[in-house]
Design a protein around this motif. Structure first.
Motif, PDB file in Angstrom:
ATOM      1  N   THR A 625       0.852  -1.505  -0.481  1.00 58.76           N
ATOM      2  CA  THR A 625       0.155   0.184  -0.104  1.00 58.76           C
ATOM      3  C   THR A 625       0.580   0.757  -0.393  1.00 58.76           C
ATOM      4  O   THR A 625       0.806   2.380   0.407  1.00 58.76           O
ATOM      5  N   LYS A 626       2.840   1.276  -0.074  1.00 64.89           N
ATOM      6  CA  LYS A 626       2.886   2.353  -0.100  1.00 64.89           C
ATOM      7  C   LYS A 626       3.156   2.678  -1.954  1.00 64.89           C
ATOM      8  O   LYS A 626       2.603   1.881  -2.863  1.00 64.89           O
ATOM      9  N   LYS A 627       3.624   4.055  -1.911  1.00 62.98           N
ATOM     10  CA  LYS A 627       3.616   4.371  -3.406  1.00 62.98           C
ATOM     11  C   LYS A 627       5.082   4.061  -4.293  1.00 62.98           C
ATOM     12  O   LYS A 627       6.069   3.328  -3.310  1.00 62.98           O
ATOM     13  N   GLU A 628       4.750   3.544  -5.154  1.00 60.39           N
ATOM     14  CA  GLU A 628       5.922   2.491  -6.243  1.00 60.39           C
ATOM     15  C   GLU A 628       7.379   3.578  -5.669  1.00 60.39           C
ATOM     16  O   GLU A 628       8.235   2.264  -5.118  1.00 60.39           O
ATOM     17  N   GLU A 629       7.718   5.182  -5.344  1.00 58.56           N
ATOM     18  CA  GLU A 629       9.443   5.470  -5.247  1.00 58.56           C
ATOM     19  C   GLU A 629       9.949   4.814  -3.818  1.00 58.56           C
ATOM     20  O   GLU A 629      10.736   4.592  -3.919  1.00 58.56           O
ATOM     21  N   LYS A 630       8.723   4.309  -2.693  1.00 58.11           N
ATOM     22  CA  LYS A 630       8.947   4.019  -2.309  1.00 58.11           C
ATOM     23  C   LYS A 630       9.190   2.499  -1.837  1.00 58.11           C
ATOM     24  O   LYS A 630       9.651   2.394  -0.345  1.00 58.11           O
ATOM     25  N   LYS A 631       8.902   1.402  -2.325  1.00 56.30           N
ATOM     26  CA  LYS A 631       8.652   0.724  -2.453  1.00 56.30           C
ATOM     27  C   LYS A 631       9.018  -0.720  -2.693  1.00 56.30           C
ATOM     28  O   LYS A 631       9.661  -1.580  -2.307  1.00 56.30           O
ATOM     29  N   GLU A 632      10.270  -0.385  -3.414  1.00 58.68           N
ATOM     30  CA  GLU A 632      11.886  -1.105  -3.589  1.00 58.68           C
ATOM     31  C   GLU A 632      12.518  -1.845  -2.602  1.00 58.68           C
ATOM     32  O   GLU A 632      12.781  -2.746  -2.402  1.00 58.68           O
ATOM     33  N   TRP A 633      12.761  -0.850  -1.454  1.00 55.69           N
ATOM     34  CA  TRP A 633      13.549  -1.420  -0.588  1.00 55.69           C
ATOM     35  C   TRP A 633      12.575  -2.408   0.171  1.00 55.69           C
ATOM     36  O   TRP A 633      13.271  -3.324   1.189  1.00 55.69           O
ATOM     37  N   ARG A 634      11.563  -2.741  -0.051  1.00 58.11           N
ATOM     38  CA  ARG A 634      10.506  -3.566   0.363  1.00 58.11           C
ATOM     39  C   ARG A 634      10.596  -4.995  -0.178  1.00 58.11           C
ATOM     40  O   ARG A 634      10.051  -6.021   0.193  1.00 58.11           O
ATOM     41  N   LYS A 635      11.120  -5.047  -1.162  1.00 60.06           N
ATOM     42  CA  LYS A 635      11.015  -5.634  -2.265  1.00 60.06           C
ATOM     43  C   LYS A 635      11.515  -7.988  -1.131  1.00 60.06           C
ATOM     44  O   LYS A 635      10.597  -8.278  -1.091  1.00 60.06           O
ATOM     45  N   THR A 636      12.362  -7.067  -0.905  1.00 57.46           N
ATOM     46  CA  THR A 636      12.864  -8.065  -0.190  1.00 57.46           C
ATOM     47  C   THR A 636      12.346  -8.652   1.670  1.00 57.46           C
ATOM     48  O   THR A 636      13.045  -7.715   2.234  1.00 57.46           O
ATOM     49  N   LEU A 637      11.881  -9.777   1.407  1.00 58.90           N
ATOM     50  CA  LEU A 637      11.233  -9.766   2.858  1.00 58.90           C
ATOM     51  C   LEU A 637      11.563 -10.222   4.741  1.00 58.90           C
ATOM     52  O   LEU A 637      12.236 -11.804   3.490  1.00 58.90           O
ATOM     53  N   GLU A 638      12.061 -10.290   4.810  1.00 59.78           N
ATOM     54  CA  GLU A 638      13.027 -10.993   6.495  1.00 59.78           C
ATOM     55  C   GLU A 638      12.626 -10.820   7.216  1.00 59.78           C
ATOM     56  O   GLU A 638      11.459 -10.108   7.642  1.00 59.78           O
ATOM     57  N   PRO A 639      12.844 -12.289   6.909  1.00 59.17           N
ATOM     58  CA  PRO A 639      11.578 -13.042   8.105  1.00 59.17           C
ATOM     59  C   PRO A 639      11.697 -12.816  10.016  1.00 59.17           C
ATOM     60  O   PRO A 639      10.798 -12.571  10.626  1.00 59.17           O
ATOM     61  N   TRP A 640      13.061 -12.114  10.164  1.00 57.40           N
ATOM     62  CA  TRP A 640      13.019 -11.772  11.466  1.00 57.40           C
ATOM     63  C   TRP A 640      12.424 -11.148  11.748  1.00 57.40           C
ATOM     64  O   TRP A 640      12.208 -10.491  13.012  1.00 57.40           O
ATOM     65  N   LYS A 641      12.165 -10.227  11.093  1.00 55.28           N
ATOM     66  CA  LYS A 641      11.095  -8.840  11.261  1.00 55.28           C
ATOM     67  C   LYS A 641       9.774  -9.553  12.035  1.00 55.28           C
ATOM     68  O   LYS A 641       9.072  -8.965  12.621  1.00 55.28           O
ATOM     69  N   LEU A 642       9.436 -10.748  10.979  1.00 56.22           N
ATOM     70  CA  LEU A 642       7.821 -11.225  11.092  1.00 56.22           C
ATOM     71  C   LEU A 642       8.225 -11.891  12.640  1.00 56.22           C
ATOM     72  O   LEU A 642       6.761 -11.959  13.501  1.00 56.22           O
ATOM     73  N   TYR A 643       9.144 -12.800  12.881  1.00 61.05           N
ATOM     74  CA  TYR A 643       9.153 -13.388  14.224  1.00 61.05           C
ATOM     75  C   TYR A 643       9.419 -12.141  15.295  1.00 61.05           C
ATOM     76  O   TYR A 643       8.914 -12.695  16.514  1.00 61.05           O
ATOM     77  N   ALA A 644       9.666 -11.631  15.297  1.00 63.11           N
ATOM     78  CA  ALA A 644      10.272 -10.346  16.115  1.00 63.11           C
ATOM     79  C   ALA A 644       8.598  -9.670  16.386  1.00 63.11           C
ATOM     80  O   ALA A 644       8.514  -9.214  17.827  1.00 63.11           O
ATOM     81  N   THR A 645       7.621  -9.455  15.424  1.00 67.80           N
ATOM     82  CA  THR A 645       6.579  -9.107  16.057  1.00 67.80           C
ATOM     83  C   THR A 645       5.435  -9.707  16.766  1.00 67.80           C
ATOM     84  O   THR A 645       5.182  -9.399  17.507  1.00 67.80           O
TER      85      THR A 645
END
Length: 893
Positions: A625-645
């Motif tokens: 749901t972010k704009k195109e120009e701010k989304k490139e760096w989120r293309k790679t999902l980091e699993p540790w962030k999910l586990y931390a949440t």
């Protein structure tokens, strides 16, 4: 002296004349000698006894003086003189030696609230005759009575009191009847140094020695009933009683004394009612408060009103016992009373079995009293003096007390005047300022002890009569004696003739049986089976996910989060078991551990199960749901962030639960419901109770817990809705997660308030809570794992990512999500190209139009070719561009 004898010598030869009041023979020489009166003599001046015996006549003008023995006084002429005609002066009036009169001022209520004077006055007169006829009691004095009708009215009594005090002769004692009149007389008598002796006053207020310092009474205080009542309460094992009283001083003070006595005996007055004239409301209150042992203090007329209401409220029978005063007439409940609307049969039914306590006013033993009469002889003698039948004569029961009151007074005066004391005083010297004689009479009265027709007469320190109490019970419409009680010796004489409607004395209150409301075992077993099957399903799903974790399709669903969801569902389903445990299965000591197990299993199950799904949907929403120009760096999902949440959500729950358990741990509490009457006709009541897990600040903790959980549920619903049209290869099951979140949120938001409302209904509350847990867990497991199982089974996608690549030649071609992403990128690039082409076409079209206008000015238009050929000139520019797949076409009109 010799000359006087010579002058009187002729007279000595005459015979003696009659003595006393007789007229002697008269001669010219003098008057005949007069014989002295009974119990008296004549003083002859100048003559000795022997000389008087030697003569028969006394000379003219000779005077004689009458004298009496002891404290008697001359009634009639005291001095006589010999006249010339040979007669003595005033011979028509006899001279007698009579005992000195001691006057008693009495107030008899011949009418009014208590017409006790109708029988008590004849009893007093009979006692005066018996006392005055005795030679050993007050031999020199005679008791005389001056009385008035007080009408049992203090105002009327005030008038006669001052007549007695300010009119001669002086009264040595006052005898009032009613309690209200006695209060007035006893309070005023101290100012005239008068002893007050009452025969019919029972008010406990008169026992106050500071207020009534010279008061005595042969009628015992109404508080004398109270030791007997307490003794009966203890005999029958009653610990709770109720009272209802008429608002008069005598009953109020009696009840105050009873309250002190029962408190000392460990008995409680649970309910106290009073009324002035209408007892309807107090009787209803007694019924509402479940009063069983009831002490009633009221006059006879009010008693009929009370028991008419008792009949209407059904406050009688085998469950109830009434204690009444025993001075009512034996047929008081059958007397016609226009103030009530109950029949004689209804009144008879309502009063059956009640207990009365009555002061023994007639000696039950056939022994002779100080007057040498038995009690039965006294009754017979008194009955002959009455003008009406005893049952129709007021105060007939109290008549023995009035009779003994005169004897108590006579014995006290006899002791005061020297008849039995060391130093006697002259009673005729008494006046209203002579406190010395009053003090001696007081001490003599205080030490009185004799056998009267009413029994043994003795006064306590407050001047009240000590007596036995008769205990009777109404059996079959008539009173039967069931015992006597001597409070001075604490001796209860029991005849064992008491009868009870239910066969035995009733309980002092409804026997309350405490019963716990336990969870329906059928419901508990049914839900437990469903929960067990759900745990099995969660284990199967967890095993499936772990076993196929190498499959790319499973890998793209974040299997570790799905594993946490399965574990969370298992914990939540396991919470159903302690949620259904109660006192039917476990003891009181184990209950706190079960409460903590419920809390921890539900809390951690929710955090793991819902928290892992929330983490997935939150990441999808954040990335797509972010704009195109701010989304490139989120293309790679980091699993540790999910586990931390997920770890953060679980940590918040663990911290909250730990603080709750340490600061304010859950414990067993009891909720009590309204009493229930059993269907059988037994004197018991069921008190339902329900066990709960609670703490001192339960509402505060629930507010915190439900508060942030509710916000988390609402946020999850919002994120699921926002991402419903998003597709991503990193979390390929996020739409299923959204559906599971909808399910969990709706069930939790509905179930939480409903179970709080239904907390008092154990079956309904358990059903709502447990089935919400079971259904949400089942739906979550089915939605998340069953589609994966179905896909792998139906398509055979059991290979790993490397095997899948070797089989198809390209892993990308088998990945629909990657194709879709590439197509979207290509379409965006094509859209840019089309936009650039359209802009270029517009420019070319504008240039062509400019050239045509310029050419038309220089050269006229060429006529059409008759051959029908095409017009000359350059071709028209393209009208639009169309994108079909990856190719671009130019379309012309």
């Amino acid at each position: 002296m010799l000359l006087l004898l010579l002058l009187l010598a002729p007279l000595f030869l005459c015979p003696h004349g009659a003595g006393g009041a007789q007229t002697p023979n008269a001669t010219s020489e003098g008057c005949q000698i007069i014989h002295p009166p009974w119990e008296g003599g004549i003083r002859y001046r100048g003559l000795t006894r022997d000389q008087v015996k030697a003569i028969n006549f006394l000379p003219v003008d000779y005077e004689i003086e009458y004298v009496c023995r002891g404290e008697r006084e001359v009634v009639g002429p005291k001095v006589r003189k010999c006249l010339a005609n040979g007669s003595w002066t005033d011979m028509d009036t006899p001279s007698r030696c009579e005992r000195r009169a001691v006057y008693i001022g009495a107030l008899f209520p011949m009418s009014g609230g208590w017409p006790g004077g109708q029988a008590c006055q004849p009893a007093v007169e009979m006692a005066l005759e018996d006392v005055n006829s005795r030679r050993d009691i007050l031999p020199d004095y005679e008791l005389k009575l001056i009385h008035h009708d007080s009408k049992c009215d203090p105002g009327q009594a005030t008038k006669y009191l001052y007549e007695l005090l300010y009119n001669d002769p002086i009264k040595i004692i006052l005898m009032p009847g009613c309690s209200s009149v006695s209060t007035l007389v006893a309070e005023a008598a101290r100012m005239w140094n008068l002893i007050v002796l009452s025969y019919g006053s029972s008010s406990p207020a008169l026992s106050n020695r500071q207020r009534f310092p010279t008061f005595f009474r042969t009628h015992p205080s109404a508080t004398l009933h109270n030791p007997t009542r307490v003794k009966l309460f203890e005999k029958w094992g009653w610990k709770k009683i109720a009272t209802i009283q008429q608002t008069t001083e005598v009953f109020t003070s009696t009840l105050d004394d009873l309250e002190e006595r029962v408190k000392e005996a460990g008995i409680e007055i649970t309910f106290r009612q009073s009324f002035f004239s209408d007892p309807a409301v107090p009787v209803k209150n007694l019924k509402r408060q479940d009063a069983r042992i009831i002490v009633g203090l009221f006059y006879e007329t009010e008693a009929r009103k009370v028991f008419c209401e008792v009949y209407k409220e059904r406050l009688f029978g085998k469950k109830y016992v009434w204690f009444l005063i025993g001075w009512y007439a034996d047929n008081w409940f059958k007397i016609y009373d226009p103030s009530i609307n109950c029949t004689v049969d209804e009144m008879t039914e309502a009063v059956e079995g009640h207990i009365t306590t009555e002061i023994v006013m007639l000696n039950p033993a056939n022994t002779r009293s100080i007057s040498n009469m038995t009690s039965q002889e006294f009754v017979e003698k008194l009955t002959k003096r009455l003008k009406r039948h005893p049952e129709e004569t007021g105060g007939f029961q109290e008549a023995p007390l009035a009779y003994d009151a005169i004897w108590a007074l006579a014995l006290a005066l006899n002791k005061t005047s020297g008849g039995g004391g060391r130093s006697g005083v002259r009673l005729e010297d008494f006046n209203y300022n002579n406190q010395t004689i009053t003090d001696q009479i007081y001490r003599a009265m205080n030490s009185s002890s004799f056998e009267g027709v009413s029994g043994h007469v003795v006064f306590d320190a407050s001047g009240s009569r000590m007596a036995w109490t008769l205990i009777e019970q109404l059996q079959g419409g008539s009173y039967k004696k069931i015992g006597y009680y001597d409070s001075t010796k604490d001796d209860l004489s029991w005849s064992k003739t008491d009868k009870w409607i239910g066969g035995s004395p009733p309980a002092d209150q409804t026997l309350v049986i405490k019963t716990f409301r336990f969870l329906s075992q059928k419901l508990f077993i049914s839900v437990s089976v469903l929960s067990s099957l759900g745990i099995v399903l969660a284990v199967v799903c967890l095993s499936f996910n772990i076993y196929n974790s190498h499959v790319r399709y499973i890998q793209n669903s974040q299997p570790n989060l799905n594993n946490l969801t399965a574990v969370g569902c298992s914990l939540a389903l396991a919470a159903v078991f302690p949620l259904g445990l109660d006192g039917y299965h476990i003891g009181r000591n184990q209950f706190p551990f079960v409460c903590q197990a419920r809390l921890w299993l539900l809390g951690l199950g929710f955090s793991l199960g819902y928290g892992s799904m929330f983490t997935k949907i939150w990441w999808v929403h954040t990335v797509f749901t972010k704009k195109e120009e701010k989304k490139e760096w989120r293309k790679t999902l980091e699993p540790w962030k999910l586990y931390a949440t997920v770890g953060l959500l679980v940590g918040m729950d663990v911290l909250t639960l730990a603080i709750w358990q340490i600061v304010d741990p859950l414990h067993r509490t009891i909720e009590t419901f309204a009493k229930e009457e059993p269907k059988e006709d037994i004197d018991v009541s069921i008190l339902p109770q329900l066990e709960h897990c609670s703490s001192r600040k339960m509402n505060t903790w629930l507010g915190i817990f439900y508060g942030y959980k509710g916000l988390l549920l609402l946020l999850g619903i919002f994120l699921a809705y926002e991402t419903k049209s998003v597709s991503t290869e990193k979390i390929n099951d996020h739409r299923a997660v959204g559906m599971a979140i909808y399910n969990v949120a709706v069930l939790c938001l509905i179930t939480a308030p409903v179970t709080m409302i239904l907390s008092s209904q154990q079956d309904a509350a358990f059903a709502f809570a447990s089935l919400a847990i079971v259904f949400s867990s089942y739906i979550t497991l089915v939605v998340l794992f069953v589609p994966k199982m179905r896909r792998l089974i139906t398509r055979g996608e059991w290979q790993s990512e490397a095997q899948d690549t070797m089989k198809t030649g390209s892993s990308t071609n088998n990945n629909e999500e990657e194709k879709s992403r590439l197509l979207e990128k290509e379409n965006r690039e094509l859209e840019k190209i089309i936009a650039e082409k359209e802009e270029r076409v517009s420019e070319l079209r504008h240039q062509l139009q400019s050239r045509q206008q310029l050419r038309s000015r220089r050269h006229p238009p060429t006529p059409p070719d008759p051959s029908g050929g095409l017009p000359r000139g350059p071709p028209e520019p393209p009208d639009r561009l169309s994108c079909d797949g990856s190719r671009v076409h130019l379309l012309y009109k």
